[in-house]
Motif scaffolding. Structure first.
Motif, PDB file in Angstrom:
ATOM      1  N   UNK A 259      42.854  31.384  46.664  1.00 35.71           N
ATOM      2  CA  UNK A 259      42.524  31.852  45.424  1.00 35.71           C
ATOM      3  C   UNK A 259      41.912  31.019  44.459  1.00 35.71           C
ATOM      4  N   UNK A 260      42.419  29.705  44.319  1.00 37.00           N
ATOM      5  CA  UNK A 260      41.507  28.662  43.806  1.00 37.00           C
ATOM      6  C   UNK A 260      40.180  28.647  44.001  1.00 37.00           C
ATOM      7  N   UNK A 261      39.776  28.631  45.317  1.00 34.69           N
ATOM      8  CA  UNK A 261      38.368  28.543  45.795  1.00 34.69           C
ATOM      9  C   UNK A 261      37.654  30.080  45.378  1.00 34.69           C
ATOM     10  N   UNK A 262      38.279  31.260  45.241  1.00 33.61           N
ATOM     11  CA  UNK A 262      37.775  32.339  44.723  1.00 33.61           C
ATOM     12  C   UNK A 262      37.105  32.151  43.447  1.00 33.61           C
ATOM     13  N   UNK A 263      38.200  31.658  42.631  1.00 33.50           N
ATOM     14  CA  UNK A 263      37.736  31.463  41.235  1.00 33.50           C
ATOM     15  C   UNK A 263      36.924  30.266  41.000  1.00 33.50           C
ATOM     16  N   UNK A 264      36.684  29.351  41.951  1.00 31.77           N
ATOM     17  CA  UNK A 264      35.724  28.328  41.779  1.00 31.77           C
ATOM     18  C   UNK A 264      34.377  28.608  41.872  1.00 31.77           C
ATOM     19  N   UNK A 265      34.005  30.017  42.439  1.00 35.87           N
ATOM     20  CA  UNK A 265      32.772  30.390  42.783  1.00 35.87           C
ATOM     21  C   UNK A 265      31.832  30.328  41.670  1.00 35.87           C
ATOM     22  N   UNK A 266      31.900  30.689  40.510  1.00 37.89           N
ATOM     23  CA  UNK A 266      30.774  30.414  39.377  1.00 37.89           C
ATOM     24  C   UNK A 266      30.331  29.043  39.150  1.00 37.89           C
ATOM     25  N   UNK A 267      31.183  28.166  39.529  1.00 35.08           N
ATOM     26  CA  UNK A 267      30.986  26.842  39.337  1.00 35.08           C
ATOM     27  C   UNK A 267      30.103  26.418  40.542  1.00 35.08           C
ATOM     28  N   UNK A 268      30.577  26.567  41.759  1.00 34.48           N
ATOM     29  CA  UNK A 268      29.931  26.197  42.940  1.00 34.48           C
ATOM     30  C   UNK A 268      28.844  26.726  43.338  1.00 34.48           C
ATOM     31  N   UNK A 269      28.659  27.850  42.515  1.00 32.65           N
ATOM     32  CA  UNK A 269      26.956  28.533  42.628  1.00 32.65           C
ATOM     33  C   UNK A 269      26.099  27.842  41.821  1.00 32.65           C
ATOM     34  N   UNK A 270      26.624  27.628  40.554  1.00 30.25           N
ATOM     35  CA  UNK A 270      25.991  26.933  39.523  1.00 30.25           C
ATOM     36  C   UNK A 270      25.478  25.483  39.926  1.00 30.25           C
ATOM     37  N   UNK A 299      30.672  32.820  62.377  1.00 32.91           N
ATOM     38  CA  UNK A 299      31.707  33.477  61.700  1.00 32.91           C
ATOM     39  C   UNK A 299      31.012  33.791  60.285  1.00 32.91           C
ATOM     40  N   UNK A 300      31.800  33.441  59.127  1.00 31.80           N
ATOM     41  CA  UNK A 300      31.298  33.764  57.806  1.00 31.80           C
ATOM     42  C   UNK A 300      29.999  33.045  57.566  1.00 31.80           C
ATOM     43  N   UNK A 301      29.478  32.108  58.078  1.00 32.97           N
ATOM     44  CA  UNK A 301      28.139  31.381  58.033  1.00 32.97           C
ATOM     45  C   UNK A 301      27.361  32.339  58.555  1.00 32.97           C
ATOM     46  N   UNK A 302      27.686  33.099  59.560  1.00 34.08           N
ATOM     47  CA  UNK A 302      26.722  33.673  60.250  1.00 34.08           C
ATOM     48  C   UNK A 302      26.460  35.153  59.412  1.00 34.08           C
ATOM     49  N   UNK A 395      39.187  24.109  51.415  1.00 37.36           N
ATOM     50  CA  UNK A 395      40.716  23.723  52.195  1.00 37.36           C
ATOM     51  C   UNK A 395      40.974  25.081  52.759  1.00 37.36           C
ATOM     52  N   UNK A 396      40.823  26.027  52.073  1.00 38.90           N
ATOM     53  CA  UNK A 396      41.469  27.355  52.717  1.00 38.90           C
ATOM     54  C   UNK A 396      40.721  27.539  53.903  1.00 38.90           C
ATOM     55  N   UNK A 397      41.330  28.218  55.143  1.00 40.02           N
ATOM     56  CA  UNK A 397      40.688  28.259  56.319  1.00 40.02           C
ATOM     57  C   UNK A 397      39.597  29.348  56.239  1.00 40.02           C
ATOM     58  N   UNK A 398      39.945  30.422  55.535  1.00 41.37           N
ATOM     59  CA  UNK A 398      38.975  31.758  55.258  1.00 41.37           C
ATOM     60  C   UNK A 398      37.720  31.002  53.980  1.00 41.37           C
ATOM     61  N   UNK A 399      36.733  31.214  54.514  1.00 39.81           N
ATOM     62  CA  UNK A 399      35.734  30.634  53.688  1.00 39.81           C
ATOM     63  C   UNK A 399      35.364  31.716  52.582  1.00 39.81           C
ATOM     64  N   UNK A 400      35.232  31.186  51.215  1.00 41.13           N
ATOM     65  CA  UNK A 400      34.756  31.871  50.170  1.00 41.13           C
ATOM     66  C   UNK A 400      33.784  31.547  49.411  1.00 41.13           C
ATOM     67  N   UNK A 401      33.998  30.212  48.726  1.00 40.33           N
ATOM     68  CA  UNK A 401      33.040  29.711  48.032  1.00 40.33           C
ATOM     69  C   UNK A 401      31.891  29.119  48.586  1.00 40.33           C
ATOM     70  N   UNK A 580      35.024  41.301  45.212  1.00 42.74           N
ATOM     71  CA  UNK A 580      36.174  42.137  45.501  1.00 42.74           C
ATOM     72  C   UNK A 580      37.013  42.041  46.832  1.00 42.74           C
ATOM     73  N   UNK A 581      35.871  41.990  47.780  1.00 41.68           N
ATOM     74  CA  UNK A 581      36.340  42.228  49.220  1.00 41.68           C
ATOM     75  C   UNK A 581      37.252  40.811  49.559  1.00 41.68           C
ATOM     76  N   UNK A 582      36.829  39.645  49.143  1.00 43.87           N
ATOM     77  CA  UNK A 582      37.664  38.312  49.315  1.00 43.87           C
ATOM     78  C   UNK A 582      38.745  38.435  48.668  1.00 43.87           C
ATOM     79  N   UNK A 583      38.933  39.000  47.119  1.00 47.38           N
ATOM     80  CA  UNK A 583      40.189  38.946  46.619  1.00 47.38           C
ATOM     81  C   UNK A 583      41.149  40.191  47.225  1.00 47.38           C
ATOM     82  N   UNK A 584      40.747  41.393  47.725  1.00 42.35           N
ATOM     83  CA  UNK A 584      41.203  42.149  48.576  1.00 42.35           C
ATOM     84  C   UNK A 584      42.197  41.748  49.635  1.00 42.35           C
ATOM     85  N   UNK A 585      41.408  40.799  50.413  1.00 36.18           N
ATOM     86  CA  UNK A 585      41.972  40.299  51.723  1.00 36.18           C
ATOM     87  C   UNK A 585      43.037  39.380  51.237  1.00 36.18           C
TER      88      UNK A 585
END
Ligand code: M6R
Length: 609
Positions: A259-270, A299-302, A395-401, A580-585
């Motif tokens: 969840x932290x990493x989902x929320x970090x996306x704006x800054x990670x992308x910037x 996986x997700x990188x693909x 750190x989360x196994x599921x890649x998001x940001x 939204x799909x990351x958050x749904x999962x």
């Protein structure tokens, strides 16, 4: 897969607490069993068991072991199920040689058979234990006076496969021996303390000064010194200072890293979009010079690679662009030559399937561009041009940001290619670039804010379901694939993605009342057809969930809707639509009582084939 940490210090502290904390940071690499060994007054102490670090620590008090040198391991089982016996560290028959290992010793059966004939007793079913016994055997050979490091090298020469190995010996009570082949190992340096670990966050709290051990290198660490050699020659590597902060590897008040990493996306992308213009220009001309381009990832990188593939195809027109799942590279290896550019994408930079494809490609003269998140990791080192996402540790196994950061870097590159191929004029390019850079962080923030509550509510509806479909067309297909992967890997709801048009050729057969069908539906040329596909599913009783823009007619035909803003650049869509799909999962996993940071059977970095 598997996390290793080793520490030797001259300060008078017990290292077991630091090792336990470090293992917690590495838990994303594997978490079915855990163990620590230390040396205290020349005596080896080992505690280990099956279970997560917290559980085993509560039971055995790992963090109270005495000693200023120690090694620890968190396991992702390959050989032998999770059990106390199979948990690392492993020792030889004398109990003086202690080893932790990440990777696979492919010839272990043959080695074990020989050792058994010589009278060695094995306590586990693992491949790793042979290493400790081989060391014992080497040191027994009285006919040659072997120093410990030479015995270590002789054992390394006998094993085949992949390894990050860390070893301690009761008679060398200050020294840690390390070696790597294909599995990552990094060294952390502080004046009175030296660290070795599978990944930097394990010791980030104590030092940012890092050396990444390269394939074939062997190292010894004492509290005061780091000695590295390769093929008998001393190496003098320059340590790098990493920019990651200790806080970036902590949950900072969030219940989970994901969840932290989902929320970090704006800054990670910037941060990612602040890429040096020279690097982008170099990458663009390499792409334009190549006869063909092969995207390669897992996986997700693909799924990020698929976004790049769609964009490159659109821009490069007749130049052949391929998309290859790295573990399937052999079907494409006939294309590996000087005219080929491989575009490899990997968060960790250590995924073995990708590395196994890059090595022959490089030998055959192909050029390699990579995108990775971990600086100086193996895949960037195999590349001619390395692009980095600046997402901070994930750190989360599921890649998001890191996924959306990869996509934003590919979007930046696509803009450059549009200009460099003459598809757009300078003024338009500048405008597009400006809007990409300003739009991405702002729009990702608003997608998160506007859809998080909705994702949580929808999770309570779909968490009772056993299946879900994700449908999309054209450039949105990677989003559908990523949405399905996220949902299945952390909530264990069986999820599949299809091109929406294909759904009527088979998948629709199992659709029934309340079957969740998630439609990725931007208001573009695919709009009408997506609407028809939604109708077909609805007619069979499906529960239609759409991710769309506010003026799309699909909203009226949907049971549940996530609205994402219409962006100026269509390149931003694979980012806004996937959030939204990351958050749904995430919320579905939590709702079903699972830890999204540690999905069963998975490890974040896959260093086996
Ligand atoms: O480190 P990489 O990006 O190379 O890892 C590739 C996959 O193993 C990774 O994306 C995996 O699919 C994740 N579990 C996705 O959430």
């Amino acid at each position: 897969m598997c996390g290793i940490i080793a520490i030797t210090t001259s300060s008078k502290v017990n290292v077991s607490k630091m090792i336990t904390d470090g293992l917690k940071k590495l838990e994303y690499r594997g978490y079915d069993s855990v163990g620590i060994a230390t040396i205290n007054n020349g005596k080896i102490n080992i505690l280990k068991d099956a279970g997560t670090i917290d559980k085993v620590n509560n039971r055995l008090s790992l963090e109270n072991l005495q000693g200023t040198i120690g090694i620890g391991h968190t396991r992702w089982a390959t050989h032998g199920p999770p059990s106390r016996e199979n948990a690392h560290p492993h020792s030889d028959c004398t109990g003086n040689i202690i080893v932790v290992h990440n990777g696979i010793i492919e010839n272990y059966l043959e080695l074990k058979e020989n050792l058994l004939k010589k009278g060695h007793n094995f306590s586990s079913e693992t491949d790793s234990e042979v290493f400790a016994h081989l060391m014992e055997e080497e040191l027994k050979q009285k006919n040659h006076e072997l120093s410990f490091i030479n015995a270590f090298k002789r054992v390394l020469a006998k094993i085949e496969g992949t390894y990050a190995i860390t070893l301690i010996h009761s008679e060398e009570p200050e020294t840690i021996f390390l070696a790597r082949k294909d599995s990552p190992l990094v060294i952390g340096i502080r004046e009175d303390t030296k660290f070795a670990a599978s990944d930097i966050p394990a010791f980030l709290e104590y030092t940012k000064k890092v050396i990444v051990l390269k394939n074939g290198e062997i190292a010894t660490l004492t509290p005061q010194a780091v000695y590295i050699e390769k093929n008998g020659f001393r190496i003098q590597p320059k340590p790098v200072i990493v920019s990651w902060t200790a806080a970036s590897a902590q949950k900072s008040g969030y219940p989970h890293f994901m969840l932290k990493e989902i929320h970090e996306q704006p800054i990670a992308l910037r941060n990612t979009l602040k890429i040096d213009l020279n690097v982008i220009n170099k990458a663009s001309s390499k792409i334009l010079d190549a006869e063909r381009i092969i995207f390669l990832a897992c996986g997700t990188s693909y799924h990020a690679a698929l976004s790049g593939y769609h964009q490159f195809q659109r821009i490069l027109k007749k130049k052949p662009v391929y998309k290859v799942i790295a573990s399937e590279f052999e079907s494409y290896s006939h294309l590996f030559d000087e005219e080929t550019l491989i575009f490899a994408i990997s968060q960790s930079g250590e995924t073995l399937d990708v590395m196994k494809a890059l090595s022959p490609a490089r030998k055959l003269g192909a050029s390699i561009i990579s995108i990775a998140n971990v600086v100086d990791s193996s895949i960037p080192r195999l590349s001619h041009i390395s692009l980095y996402t600046k997402a901070g540790p994930e750190i989360g196994v599921a890649a998001t940001k890191t996924h959306t950061a990869q996509v934003s870097l590919l979007a930046r590159l696509a803009l450059q290619l549009e200009y460099d191929t003459g598809l757009v004029e300078k003024n338009e390019f500048n405008q597009n670039l400006e809007s990409l850079i300003s739009e991405i962080p702002q729009v990702t923030r608003s997608v998160i804010n506007q859809n998080e509550f909705k994702a949580k509510s929808l999770a309570s509806i779909i968490s009772n379901q056993n299946h879900a479909y994700f449908l999309a067309r054209g450039m949105s297909i990677p989003v559908a694939l990523e949405g399905a992967l996220k949902l299945k890997e952390i909530s264990y709801i069986h999820a599949e993605a299809f091109p929406a048009g294909e759904s009527k050729h088979g998948p629709i057969a199992i659709v029934e009342s309340m079957f969740p069908v998630i439609m990725i539906a931007p208001n573009d040329r695919t709009a009408k057809k997506m609407l028809s596909n939604a109708e077909e599913m609805r007619a069979r009783g499906a529960y239609i969930i759409s991710v769309t823009e506010k003026d799309h007619n699909i909203i009226e035909r949907s049971d549940y809707t996530f609205i994402v803003p219409k962006t100026m650049s269509p390149l931003v869509r694979p980012i806004t639509y996937v959030i939204p799909l990351q958050m749904l999962a995430y919320y579905a996993a939590v709702r079903r009582g699972f830890d999204p940071d540690k999905p069963k059977n998975l490890a974040k970095t896959v260093t086996v084939e």
